[in-house]
Design a protein around this motif. Structure first.
Motif, PDB file in Angstrom:
ATOM      1  N   SER A 122       0.921  11.850   0.263  1.00  0.00           N
ATOM      2  CA  SER A 122       1.073  11.665  -1.124  1.00  0.00           C
ATOM      3  C   SER A 122       1.521  12.754  -1.912  1.00  0.00           C
ATOM      4  CB  SER A 122      -0.420  10.988  -1.763  1.00  0.00           C
ATOM      5  OG  SER A 122      -1.354  11.771  -1.622  1.00  0.00           O
ATOM      6  N   GLN A 123       1.890  12.524  -3.065  1.00  0.00           N
ATOM      7  CA  GLN A 123       2.338  13.817  -3.833  1.00  0.00           C
ATOM      8  C   GLN A 123       2.171  13.704  -5.252  1.00  0.00           C
ATOM      9  OE1 GLN A 123       6.271  16.520  -3.427  1.00  0.00           O
ATOM     10  NE2 GLN A 123       6.831  14.642  -4.643  1.00  0.00           N
ATOM     11  N   ILE A 124       1.286  14.421  -5.833  1.00  0.00           N
ATOM     12  CA  ILE A 124       1.030  14.491  -7.550  1.00  0.00           C
ATOM     13  C   ILE A 124       2.269  15.038  -7.959  1.00  0.00           C
ATOM     14  CG2 ILE A 124      -0.385  15.103  -9.315  1.00  0.00           C
ATOM     15  CD1 ILE A 124      -2.641  15.148  -7.212  1.00  0.00           C
ATOM     16  N   SER A 125       3.323  14.256  -8.908  1.00  0.00           N
ATOM     17  CA  SER A 125       4.465  14.797  -9.598  1.00  0.00           C
ATOM     18  C   SER A 125       4.195  15.177 -10.961  1.00  0.00           C
ATOM     19  CB  SER A 125       5.383  13.863  -9.173  1.00  0.00           C
ATOM     20  OG  SER A 125       5.219  12.461  -9.998  1.00  0.00           O
ATOM     21  N   ILE A 162       1.595   9.968  -9.432  1.00  0.00           N
ATOM     22  CA  ILE A 162       1.352  10.157  -7.941  1.00  0.00           C
ATOM     23  C   ILE A 162       2.236   9.203  -7.266  1.00  0.00           C
ATOM     24  CG2 ILE A 162      -0.617   8.941  -7.950  1.00  0.00           C
ATOM     25  CD1 ILE A 162      -1.717  10.747  -5.853  1.00  0.00           C
ATOM     26  N   ASP A 163       2.924   9.653  -6.204  1.00  0.00           N
ATOM     27  CA  ASP A 163       3.730   9.128  -5.132  1.00  0.00           C
ATOM     28  C   ASP A 163       2.870   8.941  -3.849  1.00  0.00           C
ATOM     29  OD1 ASP A 163       6.214   8.274  -6.717  1.00  0.00           O
ATOM     30  OD2 ASP A 163       6.107  10.825  -6.781  1.00  0.00           O
ATOM     31  N   PHE A 164       3.139   7.806  -3.375  1.00  0.00           N
ATOM     32  CA  PHE A 164       2.528   7.620  -1.867  1.00  0.00           C
ATOM     33  C   PHE A 164       3.577   6.790  -0.726  1.00  0.00           C
ATOM     34  CE2 PHE A 164      -1.275   7.214  -4.628  1.00  0.00           C
ATOM     35  CZ  PHE A 164      -2.102   7.845  -3.627  1.00  0.00           C
ATOM     36  N   ILE A 165       3.509   7.463   0.425  1.00  0.00           N
ATOM     37  CA  ILE A 165       4.347   6.795   1.438  1.00  0.00           C
ATOM     38  C   ILE A 165       3.307   6.545   2.607  1.00  0.00           C
ATOM     39  CG2 ILE A 165       6.097   7.154   2.939  1.00  0.00           C
ATOM     40  CD1 ILE A 165       7.755   8.844   1.142  1.00  0.00           C
ATOM     41  N   LEU A 166       3.605   5.435   3.192  1.00  0.00           N
ATOM     42  CA  LEU A 166       2.717   5.031   4.446  1.00  0.00           C
ATOM     43  C   LEU A 166       3.537   4.830   5.518  1.00  0.00           C
ATOM     44  CD1 LEU A 166      -0.279   4.270   5.433  1.00  0.00           C
ATOM     45  CD2 LEU A 166       0.353   1.821   5.025  1.00  0.00           C
ATOM     46  N   PHE A 167       3.367   5.424   6.686  1.00  0.00           N
ATOM     47  CA  PHE A 167       4.086   5.409   7.923  1.00  0.00           C
ATOM     48  C   PHE A 167       3.350   4.928   9.274  1.00  0.00           C
ATOM     49  CE2 PHE A 167       6.543   8.604   5.642  1.00  0.00           C
ATOM     50  CZ  PHE A 167       7.832   8.487   6.037  1.00  0.00           C
ATOM     51  N   HIS A 171       7.422   5.369  13.806  1.00  0.00           N
ATOM     52  CA  HIS A 171       7.912   6.493  12.663  1.00  0.00           C
ATOM     53  C   HIS A 171       8.625   5.580  11.592  1.00  0.00           C
ATOM     54  CE1 HIS A 171       8.231   9.546  16.259  1.00  0.00           C
ATOM     55  NE2 HIS A 171       7.053   9.312  15.805  1.00  0.00           N
ATOM     56  N   GLU A 172       8.148   4.318  11.290  1.00  0.00           N
ATOM     57  CA  GLU A 172       8.736   3.479  10.313  1.00  0.00           C
ATOM     58  C   GLU A 172       7.803   3.582   8.898  1.00  0.00           C
ATOM     59  OE1 GLU A 172      11.223  -0.189  11.949  1.00  0.00           O
ATOM     60  OE2 GLU A 172       8.696  -0.275  12.170  1.00  0.00           O
ATOM     61  N   LYS A 173       8.728   3.743   7.981  1.00  0.00           N
ATOM     62  CA  LYS A 173       8.094   3.643   6.687  1.00  0.00           C
ATOM     63  C   LYS A 173       7.765   2.265   6.125  1.00  0.00           C
ATOM     64  CE  LYS A 173      10.467   3.895   2.761  1.00  0.00           C
ATOM     65  NZ  LYS A 173      11.390   4.530   1.778  1.00  0.00           N
ATOM     66  N   VAL A 174       6.408   2.068   6.143  1.00  0.00           N
ATOM     67  CA  VAL A 174       6.160   0.685   5.866  1.00  0.00           C
ATOM     68  C   VAL A 174       5.590   0.246   4.450  1.00  0.00           C
ATOM     69  CG1 VAL A 174       5.324   0.202   8.377  1.00  0.00           C
ATOM     70  CG2 VAL A 174       3.796   1.083   6.641  1.00  0.00           C
ATOM     71  N   TRP A 175       5.557   0.921   3.606  1.00  0.00           N
ATOM     72  CA  TRP A 175       5.081   1.049   2.527  1.00  0.00           C
ATOM     73  C   TRP A 175       5.134   2.456   1.471  1.00  0.00           C
ATOM     74  CZ3 TRP A 175       0.612   3.142  -0.546  1.00  0.00           C
ATOM     75  CH2 TRP A 175       0.409   2.547  -1.690  1.00  0.00           C
ATOM     76  N   GLN A 176       5.739   2.157   0.146  1.00  0.00           N
ATOM     77  CA  GLN A 176       5.864   3.294  -0.595  1.00  0.00           C
ATOM     78  C   GLN A 176       5.712   2.736  -2.200  1.00  0.00           C
ATOM     79  OE1 GLN A 176       9.858   5.364  -0.371  1.00  0.00           O
ATOM     80  NE2 GLN A 176       9.182   6.804  -1.739  1.00  0.00           N
ATOM     81  N   GLN A 177       5.059   3.409  -2.875  1.00  0.00           N
ATOM     82  CA  GLN A 177       4.661   3.215  -4.436  1.00  0.00           C
ATOM     83  C   GLN A 177       4.489   4.259  -5.113  1.00  0.00           C
ATOM     84  OE1 GLN A 177       4.612  -0.186  -5.164  1.00  0.00           O
ATOM     85  NE2 GLN A 177       4.530   0.703  -7.175  1.00  0.00           N
ATOM     86  N   ARG A 178       4.783   4.254  -6.489  1.00  0.00           N
ATOM     87  CA  ARG A 178       4.567   5.351  -7.301  1.00  0.00           C
ATOM     88  C   ARG A 178       3.536   4.701  -8.479  1.00  0.00           C
ATOM     89  NH1 ARG A 178       9.399   8.712 -10.237  1.00  0.00           N
ATOM     90  NH2 ARG A 178       9.364   9.723  -8.076  1.00  0.00           N
ATOM     91  N   TYR A 179       2.707   5.570  -8.883  1.00  0.00           N
ATOM     92  CA  TYR A 179       1.649   5.225 -10.030  1.00  0.00           C
ATOM     93  C   TYR A 179       1.824   6.158 -10.956  1.00  0.00           C
ATOM     94  CZ  TYR A 179       0.055   2.219  -6.227  1.00  0.00           C
ATOM     95  OH  TYR A 179      -0.045   0.982  -5.161  1.00  0.00           O
ATOM     96  N   GLY A 180       1.554   5.863 -12.235  1.00  0.00           N
ATOM     97  CA  GLY A 180       1.649   6.620 -13.281  1.00  0.00           C
ATOM     98  C   GLY A 180       0.686   6.127 -14.567  1.00  0.00           C
TER      99      GLY A 180
END
Length: 398
Positions: free
Chosen positions: A206-209, A235-240, A245-254
């Motif tokens: 995750s990364q707080i943008s 904040i952005d999230f990526i789940l691997f 090594h596949e990206k299975v989920w990605q979401q941004r929240y604000g």
């Protein structure tokens, strides 16, 4: 108050078994009154009750009608999970100290089409979030906001009864900027390191943008008032999947919340004073939503593990009781065969075999399984993948 409510609701769920038809039961939500906003506290109490019902009973809110004295006060709310809440009516509401308490009557109908893999837990490594724009933390000197957000997400996931089994990995800083760049330059070695240290199939980055202040809410001429700002949180999230090594989920929240402190005040983000503010409450609301979304994203994904050790016709695997594994269950085996393209990019390929294992001993994080087939184990190797085998004719027969 949150803890007391969670315990009481889990008790309700244990006592009232929900059959295939709709069943009514009661839940109570609680929310603190902040800045004298009673209406917002009531709404948050309703959302608290609904969210807790979801997380502890596994149901989905399909449509909710909140009625107070016969008047519709809230529109539809939709969240995905394993059942359906047909309706929720407010039957009581009261102020208790500095909080509002709302009791709902909820009609729950379980879905029939649950995926069989949702019965097995998936371990996810919760890594330390990265603060992208550190200069934005100057207001309040909240340079540790990324650390406490990661820690609270871990505890939020740990408190819920769902398919996610979180594993903490937020004690050390990791560089995740490449994963969120436009090039999507994934650092596969980082994923391998995290999964090796946590025994997790999935890795959450995750990364707080954005934590910038947006607007000052009070008038500069009102010198007797404390400064209040509207502050952003994105904040952005990526789940691997660490095995493929596949990206299975990605979401941004604000979200946004009121920042009640003066510009010169040093704020301790680990303190209860901070987490009682409207701004922190909005962050926690985001984390609650992440918990629900993450569970929905992985509930129907297969639970994979690795072979750690081979001894003749027996193997040790990194799946155990924490994943929902039981003695007698059957596992299939696949070889991991990476492919490399002309640009040097590595793609993980799984080659399924005819070999089958049967679990004979289950520990917390590991299990021992034996060869179930007549064919020998000549081609089975350490680090080969195992998957819980589910018969198609009976989704719960293993």
């Amino acid at each position: 108050m949150k803890t007391q409510f969670a315990l009481s609701l889990s008790f309700i769920c244990m006592v009232f078994h929900i059959p295939s038809h709709a069943e009514w039961f009661e839940v109570t939500g609680v929310a603190d009154i902040k800045n004298g906003d009673h209406q917002k506290a009531k709404k948050q109490a309703v959302n608290d009750a609904i969210t807790q019902a979801l997380l502890f009973s596994g149901a989905t809110v399909s449509s909710v009608q909140t009625v107070t004295d016969g008047v519709l006060t809230q529109d539809q709310l939709k969240i995905r999970a394993n059942g359906e809440i047909q309706g929720a009516n407010v039957i009581a509401e009261s102020r208790v100290g500095d909080a509002w308490q709302v009791t709902l009557h909820i009609d729950i109908t379980p879905q029939q089409s649950q995926c069989s893999t949702s019965a097995y837990n998936k371990q996810i490594a919760i890594t330390q979030s990265q603060l992208k724009n550190k200069h934005q933390a100057t207001l309040g000197q909240i340079f540790d906001i990324n650390k406490i957000v990661s820690e609270r997400l871990y505890h939020t996931l740990s408190d819920q009864n769902q398919s996610v089994e979180p594993v903490p990995y937020f004690a050390q800083k990791i560089d995740v900027n490449r994963f969120f760049s436009q090039r999507f330059d994934y650092n596969e070695q980082l994923i391998e390191t995290v999964t090796a240290n946590t025994n997790s199939q999935y890795v959450l980055l995750s990364q707080i943008s954005d934590i910038s202040s947006v607007n000052k809410l009070n008038n500069d001429l009102a010198f007797w008032q404390s400064d209040k700002y509207l502050r952003s949180f994105k904040i952005d999230f990526i789940l691997f999947d660490a095995l493929s090594h596949e990206k299975v989920w990605q979401q941004r929240y604000g979200t946004q919340g009121v920042w009640p402190f003066k510009k010169t005040k040093l704020v301790d983000v680990y303190s209860e004073q901070f987490w009682q503010t409207d701004y922190a409450a909005e962050i926690q609301t985001v984390l609650n939503q992440v918990s629900v979304d993450l569970n929905s994203a992985i509930a129907c994904l297969p639970t994979h593990g690795k072979i750690l050790h081979i001894d003749d016709e027996q193997v040790v695997i990194n799946l155990g009781r924490m994943h929902g594994l039981e003695e007698g269950q059957v596992l299939s085996i696949a070889h991991s065969s990476p492919l490399t393209d002309a640009g040097g990019n590595v793609f993980m390929r799984q080659v399924k075999t005819l070999n089958k294992l049967q679990v004979i001993q289950v520990n917390a994080q590991t299990a021992i399984a034996v060869n179930q087939e007549q064919r020998p184990f000549h081609n089975v190797q350490i680090n080969d993948l195992v998957e819980i085998h589910i018969e198609k004719d009976d989704l719960f027969a293993l």
